[in-house]
Design a protein around this motif. Sequence first.
Motif, mmCIF file in Angstrom:
data_model
loop_
_atom_site.group_PDB
_atom_site.id
_atom_site.type_symbol
_atom_site.label_atom_id
_atom_site.label_comp_id
_atom_site.label_asym_id
_atom_site.label_seq_id
_atom_site.Cartn_x
_atom_site.Cartn_y
_atom_site.Cartn_z
ATOM 1 N N MET A 299 52.184 62.155 -1.734
ATOM 2 C CA MET A 299 51.572 63.459 -2.020
ATOM 3 C C MET A 299 50.565 63.351 -3.154
ATOM 4 O O MET A 299 49.489 63.969 -3.112
ATOM 5 C CB MET A 299 52.661 64.477 -2.376
ATOM 6 C CG MET A 299 53.549 64.875 -1.216
ATOM 7 S SD MET A 299 54.960 65.920 -1.728
ATOM 8 C CE MET A 299 54.103 67.425 -2.211
ATOM 9 N N ALA A 300 50.898 62.565 -4.172
ATOM 10 C CA ALA A 300 50.004 62.408 -5.314
ATOM 11 C C ALA A 300 48.696 61.724 -4.931
ATOM 12 O O ALA A 300 47.674 61.901 -5.596
ATOM 13 C CB ALA A 300 50.701 61.611 -6.418
ATOM 14 N N LEU A 301 48.731 60.953 -3.839
ATOM 15 C CA LEU A 301 47.522 60.293 -3.347
ATOM 16 C C LEU A 301 46.841 61.092 -2.242
ATOM 17 O O LEU A 301 45.925 60.596 -1.584
ATOM 18 C CB LEU A 301 47.881 58.894 -2.838
ATOM 19 C CG LEU A 301 48.442 57.928 -3.893
ATOM 20 C CD1 LEU A 301 48.833 56.611 -3.244
ATOM 21 C CD2 LEU A 301 47.445 57.699 -5.020
ATOM 22 N N ASP A 302 47.296 62.341 -2.050
ATOM 23 C CA ASP A 302 46.697 63.271 -1.077
ATOM 24 C C ASP A 302 46.784 62.774 0.357
ATOM 25 O O ASP A 302 45.876 62.980 1.168
ATOM 26 C CB ASP A 302 45.228 63.554 -1.424
ATOM 27 C CG ASP A 302 45.084 64.478 -2.621
ATOM 28 O OD1 ASP A 302 45.897 65.402 -2.752
ATOM 29 O OD2 ASP A 302 44.163 64.260 -3.424
ATOM 30 N N TYR B 256 49.031 72.961 -7.192
ATOM 31 C CA TYR B 256 49.314 72.251 -5.957
ATOM 32 C C TYR B 256 50.566 72.841 -5.299
ATOM 33 O O TYR B 256 51.340 73.551 -5.948
ATOM 34 C CB TYR B 256 49.589 70.757 -6.224
ATOM 35 C CG TYR B 256 48.610 70.081 -7.138
ATOM 36 C CD1 TYR B 256 47.340 69.725 -6.690
ATOM 37 C CD2 TYR B 256 48.958 69.771 -8.456
ATOM 38 C CE1 TYR B 256 46.445 69.087 -7.526
ATOM 39 C CE2 TYR B 256 48.066 69.138 -9.299
ATOM 40 C CZ TYR B 256 46.814 68.795 -8.826
ATOM 41 O OH TYR B 256 45.929 68.172 -9.660
ATOM 42 N N ARG C 266 44.477 54.624 4.555
ATOM 43 C CA ARG C 266 44.248 54.878 3.135
ATOM 44 C C ARG C 266 45.221 54.169 2.197
ATOM 45 O O ARG C 266 44.914 53.962 1.020
ATOM 46 C CB ARG C 266 44.312 56.394 2.868
ATOM 47 C CG ARG C 266 43.189 57.168 3.566
ATOM 48 C CD ARG C 266 43.196 58.611 3.118
ATOM 49 N NE ARG C 266 43.143 58.695 1.668
ATOM 50 C CZ ARG C 266 43.602 59.735 0.959
ATOM 51 N NH1 ARG C 266 44.177 60.752 1.590
ATOM 52 N NH2 ARG C 266 43.518 59.745 -0.347
ATOM 53 N N GLY D 162 47.883 62.965 4.085
ATOM 54 C CA GLY D 162 48.234 64.062 4.985
ATOM 55 C C GLY D 162 47.742 63.808 6.392
ATOM 56 O O GLY D 162 47.497 62.662 6.793
ATOM 57 N N LEU E 177 53.795 67.695 -9.417
ATOM 58 C CA LEU E 177 54.255 67.829 -8.037
ATOM 59 C C LEU E 177 55.770 67.926 -7.930
ATOM 60 O O LEU E 177 56.290 68.611 -7.043
ATOM 61 C CB LEU E 177 53.749 66.649 -7.201
ATOM 62 C CG LEU E 177 52.262 66.683 -6.845
ATOM 63 C CD1 LEU E 177 51.817 65.341 -6.287
ATOM 64 C CD2 LEU E 177 51.969 67.805 -5.844
ATOM 65 N N ARG F 117 50.007 64.009 -12.457
ATOM 66 C CA ARG F 117 50.054 64.688 -11.172
ATOM 67 C C ARG F 117 51.442 64.558 -10.540
ATOM 68 O O ARG F 117 51.957 65.509 -9.936
ATOM 69 C CB ARG F 117 48.993 64.114 -10.234
ATOM 70 C CG ARG F 117 48.917 64.884 -8.936
ATOM 71 C CD ARG F 117 47.664 64.609 -8.172
ATOM 72 N NE ARG F 117 47.541 65.572 -7.079
ATOM 73 C CZ ARG F 117 46.612 65.503 -6.136
ATOM 74 N NH1 ARG F 117 45.719 64.549 -6.151
ATOM 75 N NH2 ARG F 117 46.571 66.410 -5.179
ATOM 76 N N ASP G 63 45.501 60.856 8.128
ATOM 77 C CA ASP G 63 45.587 59.622 7.350
ATOM 78 C C ASP G 63 46.590 58.660 7.966
ATOM 79 O O ASP G 63 47.504 59.069 8.688
ATOM 80 C CB ASP G 63 46.007 59.926 5.904
ATOM 81 C CG ASP G 63 44.966 60.737 5.148
ATOM 82 O OD1 ASP G 63 43.769 60.581 5.448
ATOM 83 O OD2 ASP G 63 45.357 61.532 4.272
#
Length: 395
Positions: free
Chosen positions: A78-81, A250, A151, A83, A237, A233, A86
Amino acid sequence: MLVAKAEASISVPLLDLKAQYAGLRDEIEDAIREVCESQYFVMGPKVIELEEQIAAYSQAQFGIGVSSGTDALLVALMALDIGAGDEVITTCYSFFATGGMISRLGARPVFIDIEADTYNIDAAQVRRFLETGTEVRNGQVVNRKTGGIVRVLMPVHLYGQTANLAELQAIADEFGLRVVEDAAQAIGAESPGGHRAGSLSDIGCFSFFPSKNLGAFGDGGMCVCNDAELADRLRILRLHGAKPKYYHSYVGGNFRLDALQAAVLLVKLNYLDDWTAGRQRNAARYDELFDGADEHVRIPKVQPGHRHIFNQYVIEVDRRDELQAFLKERDIGSEVYYPVPLHMQKCFADLGYEQGDCPVAEHAATHTLALPVYPELEDRQLAYVASSVREFVGA
Protein backbone atom coordinates in the motif's frame (compact mmCIF):
# COMPACT_ATOMS: atom_id res chain seq x y z
CA MET A 1 25.80 -42.77 17.15
CA LEU A 2 22.17 -43.28 16.11
CA VAL A 3 19.69 -44.37 18.73
CA ALA A 4 18.27 -47.85 18.66
CA LYS A 5 14.73 -48.70 17.64
CA ALA A 6 13.95 -49.56 21.26
CA GLU A 7 13.99 -45.87 22.17
CA ALA A 8 10.82 -45.18 20.24
CA SER A 9 9.11 -43.94 23.42
CA ILE A 10 10.89 -40.58 23.06
CA SER A 11 8.54 -37.73 22.12
CA VAL A 12 9.74 -35.00 19.77
CA PRO A 13 7.16 -32.31 18.99
CA LEU A 14 7.70 -30.11 15.95
CA LEU A 15 7.92 -27.11 18.30
CA ASP A 16 7.83 -26.82 22.09
CA LEU A 17 7.00 -23.25 23.10
CA LYS A 18 6.38 -24.35 26.69
CA ALA A 19 10.09 -25.17 27.04
CA GLN A 20 10.99 -21.68 25.86
CA TYR A 21 8.47 -20.02 28.15
CA ALA A 22 9.65 -21.93 31.22
CA GLY A 23 12.97 -20.12 31.18
CA LEU A 24 11.43 -16.68 30.62
CA ARG A 25 8.29 -16.87 32.75
CA ASP A 26 9.28 -14.32 35.39
CA GLU A 27 10.63 -11.76 32.91
CA ILE A 28 7.63 -12.03 30.63
CA GLU A 29 5.09 -11.85 33.43
CA ASP A 30 6.84 -8.76 34.80
CA ALA A 31 6.73 -7.15 31.35
CA ILE A 32 3.04 -7.96 30.93
CA ARG A 33 2.30 -6.65 34.41
CA GLU A 34 4.04 -3.38 33.55
CA VAL A 35 1.76 -2.91 30.54
CA CYS A 36 -1.32 -3.81 32.57
CA GLU A 37 -0.43 -1.26 35.23
CA SER A 38 0.14 1.41 32.59
CA GLN A 39 -3.17 0.55 30.85
CA TYR A 40 -1.50 1.54 27.57
CA PHE A 41 -2.48 -1.41 25.39
CA VAL A 42 -2.33 -0.19 21.78
CA MET A 43 0.86 1.34 20.38
CA GLY A 44 2.69 3.50 22.95
CA PRO A 45 6.19 3.41 24.51
CA LYS A 46 6.70 -0.36 24.37
CA VAL A 47 5.92 -0.42 20.66
CA ILE A 48 8.28 2.48 19.99
CA GLU A 49 11.04 0.76 21.94
CA LEU A 50 10.53 -2.48 20.01
CA GLU A 51 10.54 -0.63 16.69
CA GLU A 52 13.88 0.96 17.52
CA GLN A 53 15.43 -2.32 18.64
CA ILE A 54 14.17 -4.41 15.70
CA ALA A 55 15.33 -1.74 13.25
CA ALA A 56 18.80 -1.70 14.82
CA TYR A 57 18.93 -5.51 14.94
CA SER A 58 18.01 -5.63 11.25
CA GLN A 59 20.50 -2.90 10.27
CA ALA A 60 17.70 -0.56 9.17
CA GLN A 61 16.97 3.02 10.21
CA PHE A 62 13.25 2.76 10.86
CA GLY A 63 10.88 0.16 12.29
CA ILE A 64 7.10 0.32 12.01
CA GLY A 65 5.24 -2.17 14.20
CA VAL A 66 2.11 -3.69 12.70
CA SER A 67 -0.53 -6.25 13.60
CA SER A 68 0.89 -9.28 11.76
CA GLY A 69 3.38 -10.41 9.17
CA THR A 70 0.54 -10.57 6.67
CA ASP A 71 -0.37 -6.94 7.38
CA ALA A 72 3.29 -5.99 7.09
CA LEU A 73 3.24 -7.20 3.48
CA LEU A 74 -0.11 -5.53 2.85
CA VAL A 75 0.83 -2.12 4.21
CA ALA A 76 4.23 -2.27 2.49
CA LEU A 77 2.54 -2.68 -0.89
CA MET A 78 0.00 0.00 0.00
CA ALA A 79 2.83 2.38 0.84
CA LEU A 80 4.20 1.84 -2.67
CA ASP A 81 0.76 2.56 -4.19
CA ILE A 82 0.31 -0.93 -5.59
CA GLY A 83 -3.19 -1.51 -6.93
CA ALA A 84 -5.29 -2.50 -9.91
CA GLY A 85 -3.29 -2.78 -13.13
CA ASP A 86 -0.01 -3.33 -11.28
CA GLU A 87 1.98 -6.55 -11.12
CA VAL A 88 4.34 -7.88 -8.47
CA ILE A 89 6.98 -10.52 -9.22
CA THR A 90 7.27 -13.06 -6.43
CA THR A 91 7.95 -16.70 -5.67
CA CYS A 92 5.42 -19.43 -6.34
CA TYR A 93 6.55 -21.31 -3.21
CA SER A 94 5.69 -19.58 0.05
CA PHE A 95 2.98 -19.08 2.65
CA PHE A 96 -0.26 -17.85 1.10
CA ALA A 97 0.09 -14.28 2.40
CA THR A 98 2.90 -13.61 -0.06
CA GLY A 99 0.61 -13.90 -3.07
CA GLY A 100 -2.62 -13.17 -1.27
CA MET A 101 -1.75 -9.63 -0.26
CA ILE A 102 -0.87 -8.75 -3.86
CA SER A 103 -4.26 -9.94 -5.07
CA ARG A 104 -6.06 -8.31 -2.15
CA LEU A 105 -4.97 -4.92 -3.49
CA GLY A 106 -6.27 -5.73 -6.96
CA ALA A 107 -2.79 -6.27 -8.35
CA ARG A 108 -1.56 -9.39 -10.16
CA PRO A 109 1.12 -11.69 -8.78
CA VAL A 110 3.67 -12.97 -11.29
CA PHE A 111 4.84 -16.30 -9.92
CA ILE A 112 8.43 -17.38 -10.57
CA ASP A 113 9.90 -20.81 -9.90
CA ILE A 114 12.50 -21.48 -7.20
CA GLU A 115 16.07 -22.69 -6.90
CA ALA A 116 16.28 -26.43 -6.26
CA ASP A 117 18.91 -26.13 -3.54
CA THR A 118 17.55 -23.21 -1.44
CA TYR A 119 13.82 -23.14 -2.34
CA ASN A 120 14.15 -19.38 -2.75
CA ILE A 121 13.06 -17.48 -5.87
CA ASP A 122 15.33 -18.12 -8.85
CA ALA A 123 16.94 -14.81 -9.83
CA ALA A 124 17.86 -16.14 -13.28
CA GLN A 125 14.19 -16.82 -14.00
CA VAL A 126 13.22 -13.37 -12.72
CA ARG A 127 15.63 -11.87 -15.24
CA ARG A 128 14.37 -14.17 -18.00
CA PHE A 129 10.78 -13.06 -17.39
CA LEU A 130 11.71 -9.39 -17.44
CA GLU A 131 13.88 -9.69 -20.54
CA THR A 132 11.52 -11.84 -22.60
CA GLY A 133 8.09 -11.27 -21.08
CA THR A 134 8.05 -7.49 -20.68
CA GLU A 135 8.79 -4.34 -22.63
CA VAL A 136 9.20 -0.69 -21.73
CA ARG A 137 6.33 1.59 -22.69
CA ASN A 138 6.33 5.25 -21.68
CA GLY A 139 9.01 4.52 -19.09
CA GLN A 140 7.06 1.66 -17.51
CA VAL A 141 7.82 -2.06 -17.51
CA VAL A 142 4.78 -3.72 -19.09
CA ASN A 143 3.91 -7.42 -19.13
CA ARG A 144 3.50 -8.26 -22.83
CA LYS A 145 0.94 -10.98 -22.09
CA THR A 146 -1.35 -9.12 -19.67
CA GLY A 147 -0.64 -5.44 -20.24
CA GLY A 148 -0.07 -4.98 -16.51
CA ILE A 149 2.64 -2.66 -15.19
CA VAL A 150 5.37 -4.57 -13.35
CA ARG A 151 6.34 -2.40 -10.38
CA VAL A 152 7.65 -4.52 -7.50
CA LEU A 153 9.90 -7.52 -6.94
CA MET A 154 9.03 -9.35 -3.72
CA PRO A 155 11.46 -12.16 -2.82
CA VAL A 156 10.82 -14.44 0.15
CA HIS A 157 13.64 -15.60 2.43
CA LEU A 158 12.32 -19.10 2.91
CA TYR A 159 13.07 -21.26 5.95
CA GLY A 160 15.55 -18.74 7.39
CA GLN A 161 18.01 -18.22 4.53
CA THR A 162 18.03 -15.06 2.44
CA ALA A 163 17.38 -15.20 -1.26
CA ASN A 164 20.08 -14.00 -3.68
CA LEU A 165 19.56 -10.36 -2.75
CA ALA A 166 22.60 -8.95 -4.54
CA GLU A 167 21.47 -10.30 -7.90
CA LEU A 168 17.79 -9.60 -7.27
CA GLN A 169 18.48 -6.00 -6.25
CA ALA A 170 20.66 -5.52 -9.33
CA ILE A 171 17.84 -6.80 -11.53
CA ALA A 172 15.34 -4.52 -9.79
CA ASP A 173 17.61 -1.51 -10.23
CA GLU A 174 18.12 -2.31 -13.91
CA PHE A 175 14.38 -2.47 -14.57
CA GLY A 176 13.34 0.29 -12.17
CA LEU A 177 11.43 -1.93 -9.76
CA ARG A 178 10.90 -1.45 -6.04
CA VAL A 179 11.88 -4.32 -3.73
CA VAL A 180 9.87 -5.61 -0.76
CA GLU A 181 11.45 -8.43 1.23
CA ASP A 182 9.14 -11.02 2.73
CA ALA A 183 11.41 -11.83 5.67
CA ALA A 184 8.70 -13.42 7.83
CA GLN A 185 10.92 -16.46 8.47
CA ALA A 186 14.26 -14.70 8.43
CA ILE A 187 14.81 -12.16 11.20
CA GLY A 188 18.58 -11.94 11.72
CA ALA A 189 19.41 -13.94 8.58
CA GLU A 190 22.29 -12.47 6.59
CA SER A 191 23.38 -12.41 2.98
CA PRO A 192 27.07 -12.23 2.01
CA GLY A 193 28.72 -9.12 3.40
CA GLY A 194 26.82 -9.43 6.66
CA HIS A 195 23.70 -7.66 5.34
CA ARG A 196 20.66 -8.60 7.40
CA ALA A 197 17.28 -9.49 5.99
CA GLY A 198 15.23 -6.34 5.49
CA SER A 199 18.15 -3.92 5.37
CA LEU A 200 18.86 -3.58 1.64
CA SER A 201 15.42 -3.27 0.04
CA ASP A 202 12.78 -0.55 0.03
CA ILE A 203 10.83 -2.34 2.78
CA GLY A 204 11.51 -5.49 4.79
CA CYS A 205 8.59 -7.34 6.37
CA PHE A 206 8.77 -9.55 9.48
CA SER A 207 6.29 -11.80 11.25
CA PHE A 208 6.16 -12.42 15.01
CA PHE A 209 3.69 -15.30 14.81
CA PRO A 210 4.31 -17.53 17.87
CA SER A 211 6.08 -20.26 15.90
CA LYS A 212 8.67 -17.88 14.43
CA ASN A 213 12.22 -17.66 15.81
CA LEU A 214 11.10 -14.44 17.50
CA GLY A 215 7.48 -15.13 18.37
CA ALA A 216 4.88 -13.08 20.18
CA PHE A 217 1.96 -14.32 22.29
CA GLY A 218 -0.29 -13.91 19.27
CA ASP A 219 -0.03 -12.05 15.99
CA GLY A 220 2.44 -9.24 15.37
CA GLY A 221 4.68 -7.93 12.62
CA MET A 222 7.13 -5.23 11.62
CA CYS A 223 8.16 -3.26 8.56
CA VAL A 224 11.69 -1.86 8.39
CA CYS A 225 13.11 0.61 5.91
CA ASN A 226 15.77 3.29 5.43
CA ASP A 227 13.64 6.03 3.87
CA ALA A 228 12.18 8.53 6.35
CA GLU A 229 9.34 9.56 4.04
CA LEU A 230 8.38 5.96 3.36
CA ALA A 231 8.52 5.15 7.08
CA ASP A 232 6.18 8.04 7.82
CA ARG A 233 3.74 6.83 5.19
CA LEU A 234 3.77 3.33 6.69
CA ARG A 235 3.00 4.80 10.12
CA ILE A 236 0.08 6.78 8.71
CA LEU A 237 -1.35 3.85 6.77
CA ARG A 238 -1.37 1.57 9.84
CA LEU A 239 -3.63 4.14 11.59
CA HIS A 240 -6.39 4.24 8.98
CA GLY A 241 -4.38 6.74 6.94
CA ALA A 242 -4.81 9.48 9.53
CA LYS A 243 -2.34 12.22 10.48
CA PRO A 244 -3.21 13.95 12.70
CA LYS A 245 -5.95 11.88 14.31
CA TYR A 246 -9.27 12.05 12.45
CA TYR A 247 -7.65 13.75 9.43
CA HIS A 248 -7.22 11.16 6.68
CA SER A 249 -4.88 11.73 3.74
CA TYR A 250 -5.03 8.08 2.68
CA VAL A 251 -7.34 5.11 3.03
CA GLY A 252 -5.28 2.94 5.37
CA GLY A 253 -6.21 0.21 7.80
CA ASN A 254 -6.08 -0.86 11.41
CA PHE A 255 -2.62 -2.41 11.39
CA ARG A 256 -1.51 -1.38 14.89
CA LEU A 257 0.75 -3.48 17.11
CA ASP A 258 -0.45 -4.17 20.65
CA ALA A 259 1.75 -3.05 23.55
CA LEU A 260 1.41 -6.46 25.23
CA GLN A 261 2.94 -8.15 22.20
CA ALA A 262 5.70 -5.56 22.05
CA ALA A 263 6.51 -6.13 25.73
CA VAL A 264 6.79 -9.89 25.23
CA LEU A 265 8.95 -9.44 22.15
CA LEU A 266 11.29 -7.03 23.93
CA VAL A 267 12.02 -9.74 26.49
CA LYS A 268 12.51 -12.43 23.86
CA LEU A 269 14.70 -10.29 21.62
CA ASN A 270 17.46 -10.44 24.24
CA TYR A 271 17.65 -14.21 23.71
CA LEU A 272 17.20 -14.36 19.94
CA ASP A 273 20.86 -14.79 19.01
CA ASP A 274 21.27 -17.57 21.57
CA TRP A 275 18.21 -19.33 20.16
CA THR A 276 19.53 -18.91 16.63
CA ALA A 277 22.84 -20.43 17.70
CA GLY A 278 20.89 -23.36 19.18
CA ARG A 279 18.99 -23.88 15.92
CA GLN A 280 22.22 -23.72 13.94
CA ARG A 281 23.83 -26.22 16.32
CA ASN A 282 20.88 -28.60 15.93
CA ALA A 283 20.94 -28.22 12.15
CA ALA A 284 24.64 -29.05 12.12
CA ARG A 285 23.95 -32.09 14.29
CA TYR A 286 21.29 -33.29 11.87
CA ASP A 287 23.80 -32.86 9.05
CA GLU A 288 26.18 -35.17 10.92
CA LEU A 289 23.47 -37.71 11.68
CA PHE A 290 22.39 -37.83 8.04
CA ASP A 291 25.96 -38.25 6.81
CA GLY A 292 26.13 -41.07 4.29
CA ALA A 293 22.41 -40.95 3.54
CA ASP A 294 22.74 -38.47 0.66
CA GLU A 295 21.20 -40.88 -1.81
CA HIS A 296 17.98 -41.00 0.23
CA VAL A 297 17.82 -37.74 2.24
CA ARG A 298 18.70 -34.32 0.87
CA ILE A 299 19.55 -31.94 3.68
CA PRO A 300 19.38 -28.12 3.63
CA LYS A 301 22.12 -26.32 1.74
CA VAL A 302 23.58 -23.22 3.37
CA GLN A 303 24.85 -20.86 0.71
CA PRO A 304 28.43 -19.53 1.14
CA GLY A 305 28.56 -16.34 3.20
CA HIS A 306 24.96 -16.66 4.41
CA ARG A 307 23.76 -16.68 8.02
CA HIS A 308 20.97 -19.26 7.97
CA ILE A 309 18.76 -18.95 11.07
CA PHE A 310 16.87 -22.24 10.46
CA ASN A 311 13.31 -21.17 11.06
CA GLN A 312 12.82 -24.64 9.60
CA TYR A 313 15.10 -27.59 8.90
CA VAL A 314 13.70 -29.04 5.68
CA ILE A 315 14.73 -32.31 4.11
CA GLU A 316 13.78 -33.71 0.73
CA VAL A 317 12.82 -37.39 0.39
CA ASP A 318 10.81 -39.77 -1.76
CA ARG A 319 7.52 -41.05 -0.30
CA ARG A 320 7.30 -37.91 1.83
CA ASP A 321 3.75 -38.44 3.02
CA GLU A 322 4.51 -42.01 4.06
CA LEU A 323 7.55 -40.79 5.97
CA GLN A 324 5.46 -38.20 7.79
CA ALA A 325 2.96 -40.88 8.82
CA PHE A 326 5.84 -43.11 9.97
CA LEU A 327 7.27 -40.29 12.11
CA LYS A 328 3.85 -39.56 13.60
CA GLU A 329 3.58 -43.17 14.72
CA ARG A 330 6.87 -42.64 16.57
CA ASP A 331 5.60 -39.44 18.22
CA ILE A 332 7.83 -37.21 16.08
CA GLY A 333 6.35 -33.96 14.84
CA SER A 334 6.90 -32.72 11.29
CA GLU A 335 5.26 -30.30 8.87
CA VAL A 336 4.84 -29.90 5.12
CA TYR A 337 5.74 -26.40 3.88
CA TYR A 338 3.98 -26.15 1.39
CA PRO A 339 1.80 -28.88 -0.18
CA VAL A 340 0.33 -26.67 -2.94
CA PRO A 341 2.48 -24.03 -4.68
CA LEU A 342 0.83 -20.64 -5.03
CA HIS A 343 0.46 -20.82 -8.81
CA MET A 344 -1.66 -23.99 -8.36
CA GLN A 345 -3.96 -22.61 -5.66
CA LYS A 346 -7.63 -22.60 -6.67
CA CYS A 347 -8.07 -18.90 -5.88
CA PHE A 348 -5.37 -18.04 -8.44
CA ALA A 349 -6.84 -20.19 -11.24
CA ASP A 350 -7.84 -17.09 -13.22
CA LEU A 351 -4.15 -16.16 -13.60
CA GLY A 352 -3.78 -18.96 -16.11
CA TYR A 353 -0.97 -20.99 -14.61
CA GLU A 354 -0.84 -24.72 -15.30
CA GLN A 355 0.79 -27.78 -13.80
CA GLY A 356 4.39 -27.82 -14.99
CA ASP A 357 4.85 -24.05 -15.12
CA CYS A 358 7.00 -24.13 -11.96
CA PRO A 359 8.44 -27.67 -11.91
CA VAL A 360 10.99 -27.14 -9.13
CA ALA A 361 8.36 -25.84 -6.73
CA GLU A 362 5.94 -28.57 -7.74
CA HIS A 363 8.59 -31.18 -6.94
CA ALA A 364 9.36 -29.54 -3.58
CA ALA A 365 5.66 -29.52 -2.69
CA THR A 366 5.57 -33.32 -2.81
CA HIS A 367 9.04 -34.16 -1.47
CA THR A 368 9.94 -31.78 1.37
CA LEU A 369 9.38 -32.19 5.10
CA ALA A 370 10.33 -29.96 8.03
CA LEU A 371 11.84 -31.68 11.08
CA PRO A 372 11.98 -30.33 14.67
CA VAL A 373 14.93 -27.94 15.06
CA TYR A 374 13.98 -25.63 17.96
CA PRO A 375 16.88 -24.79 20.33
CA GLU A 376 15.63 -26.69 23.39
CA LEU A 377 15.94 -30.08 21.68
CA GLU A 378 18.20 -32.62 23.36
CA ASP A 379 20.77 -34.61 21.43
CA ARG A 380 18.93 -37.85 22.08
CA GLN A 381 15.83 -36.35 20.46
CA LEU A 382 17.78 -35.23 17.40
CA ALA A 383 19.35 -38.68 17.13
CA TYR A 384 15.94 -40.34 17.47
CA VAL A 385 14.49 -38.21 14.66
CA ALA A 386 17.45 -38.86 12.36
CA SER A 387 17.54 -42.62 13.05
CA SER A 388 13.82 -42.86 12.38
CA VAL A 389 14.15 -41.05 9.05
CA ARG A 390 17.12 -43.22 8.08
CA GLU A 391 15.29 -46.38 9.02
CA PHE A 392 12.33 -45.41 6.85
CA VAL A 393 14.40 -44.56 3.77
CA GLY A 394 16.63 -47.58 4.22
CA ALA A 395 19.82 -45.63 4.79
